[in-house]
Design a protein around this motif. Structure first.
Motif, mmCIF file in Angstrom:
data_model
loop_
_atom_site.group_PDB
_atom_site.id
_atom_site.type_symbol
_atom_site.label_atom_id
_atom_site.label_comp_id
_atom_site.label_asym_id
_atom_site.label_seq_id
_atom_site.Cartn_x
_atom_site.Cartn_y
_atom_site.Cartn_z
ATOM 1 N N ALA A 127 0.819 -1.216 0.000
ATOM 2 C CA ALA A 127 0.000 0.000 0.000
ATOM 3 C C ALA A 127 0.852 1.264 0.000
ATOM 4 C CB ALA A 127 -0.924 -0.002 1.219
ATOM 5 N N ALA A 181 2.240 7.914 2.363
ATOM 6 C CA ALA A 181 2.342 6.455 2.438
ATOM 7 C C ALA A 181 2.286 5.967 3.877
ATOM 8 C CB ALA A 181 3.647 5.999 1.781
ATOM 9 N N THR A 183 0.588 7.122 6.523
ATOM 10 C CA THR A 183 -0.778 7.031 7.041
ATOM 11 C C THR A 183 -1.559 5.924 6.332
ATOM 12 O OG1 THR A 183 -1.375 8.827 5.521
ATOM 13 C CG2 THR A 183 -0.883 9.422 7.789
ATOM 14 N N THR A 184 -1.312 5.765 5.029
ATOM 15 C CA THR A 184 -1.967 4.665 4.297
ATOM 16 C C THR A 184 -1.536 3.318 4.850
ATOM 17 O OG1 THR A 184 -2.029 6.025 2.283
ATOM 18 C CG2 THR A 184 -2.317 3.651 2.017
#
Length: 247
Positions: A127, A181, A183-184
């Motif tokens: 992700a 990225a 936080t994702t």
């Protein structure tokens, strides 16, 4: 200071609204405990070694995932952004893989990697790759050709231009990609812990709290801690970006 004060006022207003809703007869107390109950439980949990181990497990796995994603995405972005032939050759594969949600890969990851921390780290890396990769590529698209030509006039080769000119110019974009990225990856990490039967982590703590009789106050404690980690991570990376690339 004014922005900080406004932020505190916003948080205070949200907590007051939450407290009123939590104590309202319109909503069952067990469905939405007020913040006074939730934060009391939070203080209790922060003294529990088990809860601390869950938080540490998630944060450690998250940091590992971010580092791996950076190590993979930044060099790949530099190559794809600087060599058009490679970029065109891989475009179809990248555009196919990018929209696939990480949580949709949980069954495949469980079959291949099992129920250990490798599964959540791998899916979090997947992700986190895309924001960093595409920000790096876009940064090279915005690279001033005059800088490249000047470096080449002074005898700098392709590799030298890549690391001495392109990478410093791309750094603001890369750091923004890392912030997005992170936080994702946190969302994916907690989701995988919650859905994939992990044995430790914030997501596992939330899953255990909602099972059986259901402790909604503990569920919200896990949610609040996950949100706090996200805020601290985002603000920390933003400070790094401002300090390192203030220009």
């Amino acid at each position: 200071m004014r922005a900080f004060t406004r932020g505190l006022l916003g948080i205070a207003g949200f907590l007051v609204l939450w407290e009123l809703l939590g104590r309202s007869p319109l909503i069952p107390a067990e469905a939405l405990p007020p913040p006074s109950v939730v934060f009391g439980e939070l203080v209790t949990q922060l003294t529990s070694p088990d809860f601390i181990s869950h938080v540490v497990a998630t944060v450690l796995a998250l940091l590992i995932a971010i580092v791996i994603a950076v190590v993979i995405a930044v060099p790949s972005g530099l190559v794809l952004g600087s060599i058009p032939a490679v970029r065109h050759a891989t475009r179809a594969v990248i555009e196919f893989l990018r929209p696939i949600p990480s949580v949709a890969l949980i069954p495949l990851a469980l079959v291949m990697l099992g129920f250990g921390p490798e599964t959540k780290i791998t899916l979090a890396v997947y992700a986190a790759l895309w924001p960093i990769l595409f920000n790096t590529i876009y940064a090279l698209d915005e690279l001033d050709s005059l800088l490249v030509d000047t470096a080449r006039v002074f005898g700098t080769g392709r590799i030298g231009v890549l690391f001495l000119v392109a990478l410093p110019s791309a750094l603001p974009f890369v750091l923004t990609g890392i912030r997005l990225a992170a936080t994702t990856a946190l969302v994916v990490m907690v989701s995988v812990e919650l859905m994939a039967g992990s044995q430790i982590g914030i997501g596992y703590f939330i899953m255990e709290a909602r099972s059986g009789p259901g402790r909604m106050d503990q569920v919200l404690v896990g949610t609040v801690v996950a949100g706090a980690i996200g805020v601290l991570l985002n603000n920390g990376l933003e400070r790094v970006r401002r300090r390192w690339v203030a220009w």
